[in-house]
Write an enzyme that holds these catalytic residues in place. Sequence first.
Site, short mmCIF file in Angstrom:
data_model
loop_
_atom_site.label_atom_id
_atom_site.label_comp_id
_atom_site.label_asym_id
_atom_site.label_seq_id
_atom_site.Cartn_x
_atom_site.Cartn_y
_atom_site.Cartn_z
N SER A 290 -11.97 -28.45 -11.03
CA SER A 290 -12.24 -28.70 -12.45
C SER A 290 -12.50 -30.18 -12.65
O SER A 290 -12.02 -31.01 -11.89
CB SER A 290 -11.03 -28.29 -13.30
OG SER A 290 -9.97 -29.23 -13.12
N ASP A 291 -13.25 -30.52 -13.69
CA ASP A 291 -13.30 -31.92 -14.09
C ASP A 291 -11.89 -32.28 -14.59
O ASP A 291 -11.07 -31.40 -14.85
CB ASP A 291 -14.34 -32.15 -15.18
CG ASP A 291 -14.78 -33.62 -15.23
OD1 ASP A 291 -14.02 -34.48 -14.75
OD2 ASP A 291 -15.87 -33.90 -15.75
N CYS A 292 -11.61 -33.59 -14.68
CA CYS A 292 -10.21 -33.95 -14.82
C CYS A 292 -9.63 -33.56 -16.16
O CYS A 292 -9.97 -34.10 -17.20
CB CYS A 292 -10.01 -35.41 -14.43
SG CYS A 292 -10.33 -35.49 -12.65
#
Length: 772
Positions: A290-292
């Site tokens: 996932s993106d952060c």
Amino acid sequence: MGYERQVVGSVVALLVWVSAVSLSEGRVPFACDPRNVETRGFKFCRTNVPIHVRVQDLIGRLTLPEKIRLVVNNAIAVPRLGIQGYEWWSEALHGVSNVGPGTRFGGSFPGATMFPQVISTAASFNQSLWREIGRVVSDEARAMYNGGQAGLTYWSPNVNIFRDPRWGRGQETPGEDPTLAAKYAASYVRGLQGDGAGNRLKVAACCKHYTAYDLDNWNGVDRFHFNAKVSKQDLEDTYDVPFKACVLEGQVASVMCSYNQVNGKPTCADPDLLRNTIRGQWRLNGYIVSDCDSVGVFYDTQHYTRTPEEAAAEAIKAGLDLDCGPFLAIYTDAAIRKGLISENDLSLALANLITVQMRLGMFDGEPSAQPYGNLGPRDVCTAAHQQLALEAARESIVLLQNKGHSLPLSPTRHRLVGVIGPNSEATVTMIGNYAGVACGYTTPLQGIARYVKTAHQVGCRNVACGGNQLFGAAETIAREADATVLVMGLDQSVEAETRDRLGLLLPGFQQELVARVARVAKGPVILVIISGGPVDVSFAVNDPKISAILWAGYPGQAGGTAIADVIFGTTNPGGRLPMTWYPESYLRKVPMTIMDMRPNPATGYPGRTYRFYKGPVVFPFGHGLSYSRFTHTLAQGPKQVSLQALFTDANSTLSSKEAVRVSHADCDDQALEMEFHVDVQNQGPMDGTHTLLVFANPPPGKWAATKQLVGFHKAHVPAGSKQRVKVGVNVCKHLSVVDQFGIRRIPTGEHDIHIGDVKHSISVQTMQQIKH
Ligand SMILES: *[C@@H]1O[C@H](CO)[C@@H](O)[C@H](O)[C@H]1NC(C)=O
Ligand SMILES: *[C@@H]1O[C@H](CO)[C@@H](O)[C@H](O)[C@H]1NC(C)=O
């Protein structure tokens, strides 16, 4: 990644960091330390056992709480199994970066080679260069890993299409064209990941942010809330193209899903995108991250699920393997207890992660026993690496205009050069974002001073250029100097992550400074633009006193040398624009939130990129001049290709005489790999490089013909000589068009091929179907 979120992440990561890194020189082996008699005998440590068997052995030994703490970026240590903690988040977009908490500079690694920002290296149109940069960056990354200062999993490159010229992160990408972005993705990833035998990885790259992510913060809409409404057609023929190539051709070890929603679903919770497309259709051999804090974002910010446990479960069910952020570590246990997912679902995700770590050699004991184990501090910022950064900068610079051949300047005729502008002494500005600490810099002023005597004035205190107080001093030196170079443009205060631009003009009073200096200048006036995104410089194009315009992008640590080499002609510029330079007026008709690539005559929406927007431009995609003149002739090119359709398209309204679905064609047929041989003649006075851009137009009719880049090749051609260049084009991949349902079809009939001013036509025909 979100800045605030990143800070929280870093604090958490720091705690792990201390335990993960030994205090002596170098790193403790991540796992399977041969000195650890209790653990070295485990089956998962045996390098002669197949990786999938080792992975299953390890997973079989882990408890549920351990598994849960291993699917987040700051993965815990499992001391009883001899496994250290690991920070998955490192970045290496154009050099080892310190944006992620997995990497830090200092000690034996004070800096690393900082190559030009990606939008710049894209302008080189040189696939070998992209791969070579990847090779060098991964050498430095491995060296820093061995020294305990970096990870092996790099969340680079960013291959989103540069859809809107305002996007603050457009600089990180290879530009607006899917074919260019696809080739960049595959080349850079292969460079980073190495040519390790079989399944081995030098470092693990990651193509991000999947998908249709190209808005950070515009007009009150930010990436955490944005729902990108994307047609099936645009997804297939624009947004997904670089990701598909990254997985299929680059064999990337990871893909990152984005923050935004696509058609009402967060990408990290969409099984159609992750499980069906990336893993199912493209067969990713690696992990999806996932993106952060994307998972936290779709729960907290988008309120996509009712409970956090549902958010955790949705992400894992969709195909997410790793959470950058703490969300899965906190809520996965309850999600399993509530029966929303099973422990087995979690184990499958974990298997994807551990497989990548094993391919990296992290379970093989001593780092020094591995193929890259000997890389160390002396392999970072080497002379050869820094030379490549300089070469990359030279290849990236684009000569936009050169009235009356005023460039190159001559050090004997232009003995005193006035150097003016807020970017004239740029250092960190030249490396753009997602960078690290450079080995060192040469500023534009220093670069020019190597050739001639300089007089220097900034003219504006910074790129915001809030006033004209310093203009007088700048005018004074322009009156005296034999030539004047103005180094203007942008920096991260104007375009960056979380910061989209408001307009395309030079900020503040920059334009006035350039015009006033040009009016009084004694010699030729050269405008150098440092920027990631395009700038509307129409005022300069139209100003007869401004002779030449160069786009230097963000040229990296050696940018100043490269700019000077181009200005004085020791480098003949060969870069080409990887994106359209629109006039400011374009923005009025184009809300950043509209994702449509194609124009809409009903609303006056003009469409995006050279493929679909046909209005006025400042400089078009692919534009770039040279100090030489090149001509081409087509020496050889297929006139006809025959397609074998394996199935009839029973449900199509189109007959197979009009088009063949790519999925129904025999795309393995070698005859569909076409090759064009073009003779390039350098008729100018200087050796130079020439970029051949091959565009294709489908047959007129149903296809709303649009010109599309299908191949390119860069060649070095000495003055007065001729060289034969070969460009490959694949019929299935490049001559196909995508219909409104997202189905790729190869139109039959005459396709027009354009190579510079050469036009050629190919007739595509179908052979009898062999199956029904
Ligand atoms: C492309 O890049 C490679 C690798 O750096 C370099 O050797 C080559 O000369 C470049 N090609 C051209 C035409 O400049
Ligand atoms: C045609 O449509 C039917 C019903 O939607 C589907 O079952 C069938 O597989 C389709 N055939 C082809 C060749 O796509």
